[in-house]
Enzyme design. Structure first.
Site, mmCIF file in Angstrom:
data_model
loop_
_atom_site.group_PDB
_atom_site.id
_atom_site.type_symbol
_atom_site.label_atom_id
_atom_site.label_comp_id
_atom_site.label_asym_id
_atom_site.label_seq_id
_atom_site.Cartn_x
_atom_site.Cartn_y
_atom_site.Cartn_z
ATOM 1 N N PRO A 87 45.096 47.528 39.034
ATOM 2 C CA PRO A 87 45.915 47.515 37.811
ATOM 3 C C PRO A 87 47.270 48.192 38.010
ATOM 4 C CG PRO A 87 43.750 48.535 37.425
ATOM 5 C CD PRO A 87 43.896 48.350 38.889
ATOM 6 N N GLU A 114 36.212 54.265 41.017
ATOM 7 C CA GLU A 114 37.476 54.703 40.408
ATOM 8 C C GLU A 114 38.685 54.195 41.180
ATOM 9 O OE1 GLU A 114 37.194 56.087 37.363
ATOM 10 O OE2 GLU A 114 35.091 55.664 37.868
ATOM 11 N N ARG A 152 45.698 25.973 44.707
ATOM 12 C CA ARG A 152 46.389 24.873 44.030
ATOM 13 C C ARG A 152 47.788 24.621 44.586
ATOM 14 N NH1 ARG A 152 44.116 23.092 39.482
ATOM 15 N NH2 ARG A 152 46.125 22.376 38.728
ATOM 16 N N ASP A 167 53.591 19.112 37.497
ATOM 17 C CA ASP A 167 54.977 19.195 37.938
ATOM 18 C C ASP A 167 55.959 18.972 36.814
ATOM 19 O OD1 ASP A 167 54.546 19.963 40.439
ATOM 20 O OD2 ASP A 167 55.380 18.194 41.424
HETATM 21 N N1 4HQ Z 1 40.705 46.776 38.896
HETATM 22 N N2 4HQ Z 1 44.013 43.472 38.331
HETATM 23 C C1 4HQ Z 1 39.773 47.400 41.138
HETATM 24 C C2 4HQ Z 1 41.391 45.974 38.001
HETATM 25 C C3 4HQ Z 1 42.397 44.972 38.428
HETATM 26 C C4 4HQ Z 1 43.277 44.277 37.575
HETATM 27 C C5 4HQ Z 1 39.996 47.902 38.327
HETATM 28 C C6 4HQ Z 1 40.772 46.640 40.335
HETATM 29 C C7 4HQ Z 1 39.078 48.653 39.251
HETATM 30 C C8 4HQ Z 1 38.627 49.494 41.434
HETATM 31 N N3 4HQ Z 1 42.648 44.536 39.654
HETATM 32 N N4 4HQ Z 1 39.544 48.724 40.608
HETATM 33 N N5 4HQ Z 1 43.399 44.398 36.264
HETATM 34 O O1 4HQ Z 1 41.219 46.142 36.814
HETATM 35 O O2 4HQ Z 1 43.624 43.636 39.594
#
Ligand code: 4HQ
Length: 257
Positions: A87, A114, A152, A167
């Site tokens: 994230p 975490e 894709r 397209d």
């Molecule tokens: N993660 N976009 C991996 C996500 C996430 C997201 C949360 C990734 C927990 C360990 N990854 N961790 N949104 O929420 O890519």
């Protein structure tokens, strides 16, 4: 294009990678996907991949050494572009998908718990990508989202009809509404023009409805310079007309006694 995935849950990928477009792309050799179990890169008896966070607090953190070994093993011989799903990454969008699709070799790191020891990002990650501002339990679904979007863009994966259909709206506008049989659903008929056989009129209607959908659902897209720049004079005129329609409708409602 070759994509390698690093995860502690490789079994999550099997049905996804064998089904539909991606399954066919792999059969045809257009797309190669290898999923590696991170635990195969551990060196202790328990194959452990996590530990308590320095500084305390809840949850567990994925330890760096297995990740660093796994990423280096995956990039051996053929240098790969290494992407961490998190994230904290830049938001994935169409431009980013197209950019990543130009890479011959990708390695996707899917974390759990975490998150992963920061030193993994510092030493063996080229780019951090997020699929949206919400928290998931792992990077596996984001990796699948990315693989599906990337596939894709690989030549030959998407059929001609589908690619032509998309397209015409690679203009950055939303898609026009779709209809199929039966002709009436819950009292709602199919727009007459679609059954008229008039192909020029159908094209004009679809272009108009794409504009209308964008104006109503995602007006922010119509403020992007690259989208505005790609509009024809006619599309700009139609848009102006629709904006006035919306404005008049609002005024009529306000003026009601
Ligand atoms: N993660 N976009 C991996 C996500 C996430 C997201 C949360 C990734 C927990 C360990 N990854 N961790 N949104 O929420 O890519």
């Amino acid at each position: 294009m070759r994509v390698q995935v690093l995860t502690i849950f490789p079994e999550l990928f099997e049905p996804f990678l064998s089904t539909s477009l991606i399954g066919k792309a792999r059969e045809k050799g257009l797309l190669e996907v290898r999923v590696h179990d991170l635990r195969d890169s551990t060196e202790d008896r328990h194959r452990s991949v996590d530990d308590e966070p320095y500084g305390g607090g809840g949850g567990m953190v994925m330890t760096a050494p297995p990740w660093i070994r796994a990423v280096r093993a995956a990039s051996e011989g053929r240098p790969a572009w290494r992407v961490l799903l998190s994230p904290q990454g830049a938001r994935l969008d169409d431009a980013k998908v197209r950019e990543l699709a130009t890479r011959e070799d990708l390695v996707l790191l899917c974390g759990r718990y975490e998150g992963i020891d920061e030193r993994v990002r510092q030493t063996v990650v080229d780019e951090e990508i997020s699929i949206g501002d919400y928290v998931l339990s792992g990077g596996e679904l984001p990796a699948m989202v990315l693989i599906e979007a990337l596939s894709r863009q690989v030549p030959g994966v998407v059929g001609l009809a589908d690619s032509v259909a998309n397209d015409s709206f690679r203009s950055g506008l939303l898609d026009y509404p779709h209809y199929t049989r039966p002709p009436v659903v819950e009292g709602l008929a199919v727009p007459e023009v679609l059954t008229s056989g008039n192909h020029a009129a159908i094209l004009r209607w679809r272009e108009r409805e794409a504009l209308r959908a964008t104006l109503e659902k995602r007006p922010d897209l119509l403020e992007r310079p690259e989208v505005l720049g790609a509009l024809t004079r006619e599309q700009k005129r139609v848009l102006q007309e629709m904006r006035e329609e919306v404005k008049e409708k609002g005024e009529r409602l306000l003026a009601r006694p």
